[in-house]
Design an enzyme around this catalytic site. Structure first.
Site, PDB file in Angstrom:
ATOM      1  N   HIS A 147     -10.848   5.825   3.357  1.00 34.36           N
ATOM      2  CA  HIS A 147     -10.324   4.780   2.467  1.00 34.36           C
ATOM      3  C   HIS A 147      -9.156   4.051   3.143  1.00 34.36           C
ATOM      4  CE1 HIS A 147      -9.407   3.242  -1.711  1.00 34.36           C
ATOM      5  NE2 HIS A 147      -8.261   3.006  -1.096  1.00 34.36           N
ATOM      6  N   GLU A 148      -8.221   4.813   3.670  1.00 35.16           N
ATOM      7  CA  GLU A 148      -7.038   4.196   4.272  1.00 35.16           C
ATOM      8  C   GLU A 148      -7.367   3.512   5.599  1.00 35.16           C
ATOM      9  OE1 GLU A 148      -4.720   3.745   2.288  1.00 35.16           O
ATOM     10  OE2 GLU A 148      -5.241   5.284   0.819  1.00 35.16           O
ATOM     11  N   HIS A 159      -8.461   0.029   4.918  1.00 38.92           N
ATOM     12  CA  HIS A 159      -7.303  -0.868   4.782  1.00 38.92           C
ATOM     13  C   HIS A 159      -6.748  -1.222   6.164  1.00 38.92           C
ATOM     14  CE1 HIS A 159      -7.352  -0.548   0.517  1.00 38.92           C
ATOM     15  NE2 HIS A 159      -6.828   0.666   0.445  1.00 38.92           N
TER      16      HIS A 159
END
Length: 192
Positions: free
Chosen positions: A71-72, A75
Protein backbone atom coordinates in the site's frame (compact mmCIF):
# COMPACT_ATOMS: atom_id res chain seq x y z
CA UNK A 1 9.03 -8.88 8.44
CA UNK A 2 9.92 -5.83 6.30
CA UNK A 3 12.98 -7.57 4.87
CA UNK A 4 10.93 -10.70 4.12
CA UNK A 5 8.21 -8.59 2.39
CA UNK A 6 10.77 -6.81 0.20
CA UNK A 7 12.46 -10.07 -0.76
CA UNK A 8 9.47 -12.34 -1.31
CA UNK A 9 6.26 -10.37 -1.93
CA UNK A 10 5.57 -10.21 -5.69
CA UNK A 11 3.65 -6.97 -5.09
CA UNK A 12 6.61 -5.33 -3.37
CA UNK A 13 9.17 -6.72 -5.81
CA UNK A 14 7.22 -5.38 -8.79
CA UNK A 15 6.82 -1.93 -7.21
CA UNK A 16 10.49 -1.75 -6.19
CA UNK A 17 11.53 -2.69 -9.75
CA UNK A 18 9.16 -0.16 -11.30
CA UNK A 19 10.46 2.58 -9.02
CA UNK A 20 14.05 1.72 -9.87
CA UNK A 21 13.19 1.86 -13.59
CA UNK A 22 11.55 5.25 -13.02
CA UNK A 23 14.72 6.62 -11.42
CA UNK A 24 13.56 6.29 -7.82
CA UNK A 25 15.58 3.45 -6.32
CA UNK A 26 14.40 2.50 -2.84
CA UNK A 27 16.84 1.71 -0.04
CA UNK A 28 15.46 -0.13 2.99
CA UNK A 29 17.62 1.79 5.47
CA UNK A 30 16.79 5.20 3.97
CA UNK A 31 13.20 4.89 2.79
CA UNK A 32 11.59 2.78 5.55
CA UNK A 33 11.15 3.56 9.21
CA UNK A 34 9.68 1.10 11.70
CA UNK A 35 8.12 3.01 14.59
CA UNK A 36 5.53 2.69 17.33
CA UNK A 37 2.36 4.54 16.35
CA UNK A 38 -0.71 5.67 18.23
CA UNK A 39 -4.14 4.29 17.49
CA UNK A 40 -4.70 1.53 14.99
CA UNK A 41 -2.86 3.00 12.00
CA UNK A 42 -0.57 0.50 10.26
CA UNK A 43 1.63 2.80 8.22
CA UNK A 44 1.98 5.92 6.15
CA UNK A 45 3.95 7.64 3.43
CA UNK A 46 5.81 10.81 4.39
CA UNK A 47 6.14 12.75 1.14
CA UNK A 48 8.40 15.41 2.69
CA UNK A 49 11.10 12.81 3.42
CA UNK A 50 10.05 10.22 0.79
CA UNK A 51 9.89 7.72 3.62
CA UNK A 52 7.48 4.91 4.44
CA UNK A 53 6.58 4.61 8.11
CA UNK A 54 5.57 1.15 9.30
CA UNK A 55 3.78 0.91 12.64
CA UNK A 56 5.62 -2.00 14.23
CA UNK A 57 3.30 -2.10 17.24
CA UNK A 58 0.24 -2.56 15.00
CA UNK A 59 1.58 -5.09 12.47
CA UNK A 60 1.68 -8.60 13.90
CA UNK A 61 1.46 -10.91 10.88
CA UNK A 62 3.57 -11.21 7.74
CA UNK A 63 0.51 -10.99 5.48
CA UNK A 64 -0.44 -7.68 7.11
CA UNK A 65 3.13 -6.39 6.71
CA UNK A 66 3.07 -7.37 3.02
CA UNK A 67 -0.17 -5.44 2.44
CA UNK A 68 1.02 -2.35 4.31
CA UNK A 69 4.37 -2.32 2.49
CA UNK A 70 2.55 -2.71 -0.83
CA UNK A 71 0.00 0.00 0.00
CA UNK A 72 2.69 2.48 1.00
CA UNK A 73 4.94 1.57 -1.94
CA UNK A 74 2.05 2.44 -4.27
CA UNK A 75 2.02 5.92 -2.70
CA UNK A 76 5.79 6.07 -3.12
CA UNK A 77 5.49 4.96 -6.76
CA UNK A 78 2.85 7.64 -7.39
CA UNK A 79 5.12 10.21 -5.73
CA UNK A 80 7.96 9.14 -8.03
CA UNK A 81 6.14 8.95 -11.35
CA UNK A 82 3.35 11.51 -11.02
CA UNK A 83 4.88 14.18 -8.79
CA UNK A 84 1.82 14.13 -6.54
CA UNK A 85 1.02 17.37 -4.73
CA UNK A 86 0.10 15.67 -1.45
CA UNK A 87 -0.38 18.85 0.56
CA UNK A 88 -2.31 21.18 -1.77
CA UNK A 89 -4.30 18.97 -4.15
CA UNK A 90 -6.82 16.68 -2.50
CA UNK A 91 -7.58 15.05 -5.86
CA UNK A 92 -3.98 13.83 -6.03
CA UNK A 93 -4.25 12.40 -2.52
CA UNK A 94 -7.60 10.77 -3.32
CA UNK A 95 -6.25 9.23 -6.51
CA UNK A 96 -3.27 7.67 -4.76
CA UNK A 97 -5.49 6.35 -1.96
CA UNK A 98 -7.86 4.81 -4.52
CA UNK A 99 -4.94 3.20 -6.34
CA UNK A 100 -3.40 1.90 -3.11
CA UNK A 101 -6.67 0.38 -1.90
CA UNK A 102 -7.34 -1.11 -5.33
CA UNK A 103 -3.91 -2.60 -6.06
CA UNK A 104 -2.47 -3.55 -2.66
CA UNK A 105 -4.80 -6.37 -1.71
CA UNK A 106 -6.56 -4.25 0.92
CA UNK A 107 -9.89 -5.17 -0.68
CA UNK A 108 -9.16 -8.78 -1.57
CA UNK A 109 -12.00 -11.25 -1.12
CA UNK A 110 -10.13 -12.99 1.72
CA UNK A 111 -9.55 -9.74 3.60
CA UNK A 112 -13.13 -8.66 3.16
CA UNK A 113 -14.47 -12.02 4.39
CA UNK A 114 -12.17 -11.80 7.43
CA UNK A 115 -13.74 -8.38 8.16
CA UNK A 116 -17.20 -9.97 7.73
CA UNK A 117 -17.74 -7.50 4.95
CA UNK A 118 -18.67 -8.98 1.61
CA UNK A 119 -21.14 -8.59 -1.18
CA UNK A 120 -21.51 -9.53 -4.79
CA UNK A 121 -22.14 -6.68 -7.20
CA UNK A 122 -19.27 -4.19 -7.45
CA UNK A 123 -18.11 -5.02 -3.92
CA UNK A 124 -14.45 -4.45 -4.79
CA UNK A 125 -15.20 -0.93 -6.04
CA UNK A 126 -17.20 -0.10 -2.92
CA UNK A 127 -14.41 -1.42 -0.68
CA UNK A 128 -11.83 0.67 -2.55
CA UNK A 129 -14.05 3.76 -2.35
CA UNK A 130 -14.61 3.27 1.40
CA UNK A 131 -10.97 2.64 2.26
CA UNK A 132 -9.82 5.64 0.21
CA UNK A 133 -12.40 7.81 1.94
CA UNK A 134 -11.30 6.66 5.42
CA UNK A 135 -7.64 7.26 4.56
CA UNK A 136 -8.31 10.81 3.38
CA UNK A 137 -10.39 11.62 6.47
CA UNK A 138 -7.58 10.26 8.67
CA UNK A 139 -5.01 12.70 7.26
CA UNK A 140 -7.03 15.81 6.30
CA UNK A 141 -9.44 17.93 8.28
CA UNK A 142 -12.30 18.04 5.77
CA UNK A 143 -15.94 17.03 5.97
CA UNK A 144 -17.04 13.56 4.94
CA UNK A 145 -19.19 15.13 2.21
CA UNK A 146 -16.22 17.02 0.74
CA UNK A 147 -14.05 13.88 0.85
CA UNK A 148 -16.80 11.83 -0.85
CA UNK A 149 -17.13 14.46 -3.58
CA UNK A 150 -13.39 14.43 -4.26
CA UNK A 151 -13.22 10.62 -4.32
CA UNK A 152 -16.19 10.51 -6.71
CA UNK A 153 -14.58 13.08 -9.05
CA UNK A 154 -11.42 11.03 -9.57
CA UNK A 155 -12.65 7.49 -8.89
CA UNK A 156 -13.09 6.09 -12.40
CA UNK A 157 -9.77 7.26 -13.82
CA UNK A 158 -7.78 6.35 -10.71
CA UNK A 159 -9.51 2.99 -10.20
CA UNK A 160 -8.63 2.09 -13.80
CA UNK A 161 -4.97 3.15 -13.46
CA UNK A 162 -3.27 -0.18 -12.75
CA UNK A 163 0.33 0.95 -13.22
CA UNK A 164 2.76 -0.70 -12.77
CA UNK A 165 0.78 -3.95 -12.35
CA UNK A 166 -1.09 -3.81 -15.65
CA UNK A 167 -4.12 -5.37 -13.90
CA UNK A 168 -5.74 -5.51 -10.49
CA UNK A 169 -3.84 -8.24 -8.63
CA UNK A 170 -6.72 -9.93 -6.79
CA UNK A 171 -4.42 -12.54 -5.25
CA UNK A 172 -0.78 -13.35 -4.65
CA UNK A 173 -0.92 -15.51 -7.80
CA UNK A 174 -2.16 -12.53 -9.84
CA UNK A 175 0.67 -10.46 -8.38
CA UNK A 176 3.19 -13.14 -9.39
CA UNK A 177 1.87 -13.09 -12.96
CA UNK A 178 1.96 -9.28 -13.01
CA UNK A 179 5.54 -9.35 -11.72
CA UNK A 180 6.53 -11.91 -14.36
CA UNK A 181 4.89 -9.83 -17.11
CA UNK A 182 6.57 -6.69 -15.81
CA UNK A 183 9.99 -8.37 -15.77
CA UNK A 184 9.47 -9.66 -19.33
CA UNK A 185 7.95 -6.52 -20.85
CA UNK A 186 11.21 -5.42 -22.49
CA UNK A 187 11.67 -8.85 -24.02
CA UNK A 188 8.16 -8.68 -25.50
CA UNK A 189 8.57 -5.18 -26.94
CA UNK A 190 12.02 -6.02 -28.35
CA UNK A 191 10.40 -8.70 -30.54
CA UNK A 192 7.82 -6.37 -32.14
Amino acid sequence: MLHFAMETSPYAKLLLGAMKNSGCKVFKERHFSCEDCSGTVSGGFDAASSQIVLCQNNIHQQSHMNRVVTHELIHSFDHCRAHVDWFNNLRHLACSEIRAANLSGDCSFINEVSRLNFGLKEHHQECVRGRALRSILAVRKISREEAEKIVDEVFDSCFNDHAPFGRIPHSKEDAKFAYRDYMNKDRYYANL
